[in-house]
Design a protein around this motif. Sequence first.
Motif, short mmCIF file in Angstrom:
data_model
loop_
_atom_site.label_atom_id
_atom_site.label_comp_id
_atom_site.label_asym_id
_atom_site.label_seq_id
_atom_site.Cartn_x
_atom_site.Cartn_y
_atom_site.Cartn_z
N PHE A 231 0.83 -1.27 0.10
CA PHE A 231 -0.01 0.13 -0.02
C PHE A 231 0.87 1.42 0.04
O PHE A 231 1.96 1.16 0.48
N VAL A 232 0.36 2.22 -0.67
CA VAL A 232 1.26 3.47 -0.92
C VAL A 232 1.25 4.26 0.54
O VAL A 232 0.37 4.39 1.13
N THR A 233 2.55 4.32 1.19
CA THR A 233 2.90 5.45 1.98
C THR A 233 3.42 6.74 1.77
O THR A 233 2.99 7.67 2.49
N THR A 234 4.11 6.74 0.73
CA THR A 234 4.72 8.02 0.32
C THR A 234 4.49 8.11 -1.18
O THR A 234 5.22 7.20 -1.75
N ASN A 235 4.19 9.15 -1.66
CA ASN A 235 4.29 9.64 -3.21
C ASN A 235 4.93 10.89 -3.28
O ASN A 235 5.19 11.61 -2.30
N VAL A 236 5.38 11.04 -4.52
CA VAL A 236 6.23 12.55 -4.74
C VAL A 236 5.10 13.38 -5.52
O VAL A 236 4.56 12.88 -6.63
N ILE A 237 4.66 14.48 -5.14
CA ILE A 237 3.63 15.44 -5.82
C ILE A 237 4.37 16.73 -6.16
O ILE A 237 5.38 17.12 -5.68
N VAL A 238 3.90 17.26 -7.31
CA VAL A 238 4.55 18.35 -7.88
C VAL A 238 3.27 19.57 -8.13
O VAL A 238 2.36 19.19 -8.54
N ARG A 239 3.49 20.84 -7.60
CA ARG A 239 2.85 21.83 -8.05
C ARG A 239 2.56 21.84 -9.72
O ARG A 239 3.56 21.71 -10.50
N ALA A 240 1.14 21.83 -10.08
CA ALA A 240 1.13 21.71 -11.40
C ALA A 240 1.56 22.64 -12.29
O ALA A 240 2.22 22.61 -13.37
N ASP A 241 1.82 23.99 -11.76
CA ASP A 241 2.34 24.86 -12.72
C ASP A 241 3.76 24.71 -12.83
O ASP A 241 4.36 24.92 -13.81
N PHE A 242 4.39 24.25 -11.59
CA PHE A 242 5.65 23.99 -11.71
C PHE A 242 6.24 22.91 -12.45
O PHE A 242 7.19 23.11 -13.22
N LEU A 243 5.41 21.92 -12.66
CA LEU A 243 5.69 20.77 -13.40
C LEU A 243 5.68 21.07 -14.87
O LEU A 243 6.45 20.76 -15.65
N ALA A 244 4.61 22.16 -15.37
CA ALA A 244 4.29 22.57 -16.60
C ALA A 244 5.65 23.52 -17.07
O ALA A 244 6.10 23.53 -18.38
N GLU A 245 6.03 24.37 -16.08
CA GLU A 245 7.08 25.17 -16.34
C GLU A 245 8.46 24.59 -16.35
O GLU A 245 9.49 25.02 -17.03
N HIS A 246 8.71 23.77 -15.59
CA HIS A 246 10.02 23.22 -15.23
C HIS A 246 10.15 21.67 -15.29
O HIS A 246 10.83 20.95 -14.36
N PRO A 247 9.52 20.69 -16.17
CA PRO A 247 9.69 19.37 -16.31
C PRO A 247 11.23 19.03 -16.15
O PRO A 247 11.45 18.02 -15.96
#
Length: 357
Positions: A231-247
Amino acid sequence: MKTTHRLPTALLAAACVLAMSACAGTSSATGDEGQGQGAADEVRVGYFANVTHAAALVAVGGGHFEKELGDTALKTEIFNAGPAELEALNAGAIDVAFIGPNPAINGFVKSQGQALKIVAGAASGGAQLVVRDGIDTPADLAGTKIASPQLGNTQDVALRVWLDDQGYTTDLKGGGDLAVTPTENAQTLQLFQNGELDGGWLPEPWASRLVLDAGAHVLIDEKELWPGGQFVTTNVIVRADFLAEHPETVEALLRGELAAIEALQADPVGSAKLVNDLIAEAAGKPLAQEVLDRAFANIEFTVNPLAGTLQTVIDHGVQAGTTQDADLTGIYDLRLLNKVLADNGQETVSAAGLGEE
């Protein structure tokens, strides 16, 4: 490249949180080549000083993020639990977060899918309900006081759902057949030792600390409740605008995370020592070796976000009353992760129909 570490500072007002969430919605979080603005000058990463976030600790302390980020400055911030970390992400105080699945879902749902993307996993397992002597069956929990790290965090939801399945009534204010009391992990240990708490549904290393330092015993290991024990304990999330601007920057972080997980697997002893040193730096005291060993034995470190389990996670959040029911389609963007995996000759992972892969 400069790396700055800091403990949480005061977050922005709620109005700013909402404003930033709205701003995030104006950008497309595709991460498509040619859509970004190049590498970011700076990236701010949040995580916990917990063994469940060992991938982040090793990536920072072992220099893996630094190596991959090049000229991009890294700033880090340590949190106690996911809801506060999500608030920081929504307020624009951090760009990337190692976080449990329930806060990630809440952030996605409340922003109507606009605020964030899950870009990778980091850990599976490592959560247990540990209790005092005299509590040997679920029936013994009536009238007790049981802690979770924070209202709406991943362990809090797991505890409330399990109690509901056992026939107990609880509410979000600590009422019901027994009191669920969201409490900071370090305070949980102290309160348990003082006899003011009867147990807690806790992530590592806190479950192990209550067992080995305070005489608790395991009533439920959460992995027993999931098919295959994953089961997932930890994921990595990114602000959507940061992902779009700095992939490019997000991809560099994912390369660093993968290198850190490979280090955890190849050199568990050395990696555990590094994690313990960083926990001591944040908390003022290292973990006892037996606590560290027990905690590491309970966790699987993996970049696979186990997307096929996420519908169950949101169902649990709805059952617990901490999450709105919603369509999670689009919550994942695993394209950069799968590119990194493919470049390293490793098997790619699935978004289970809930996003790009």
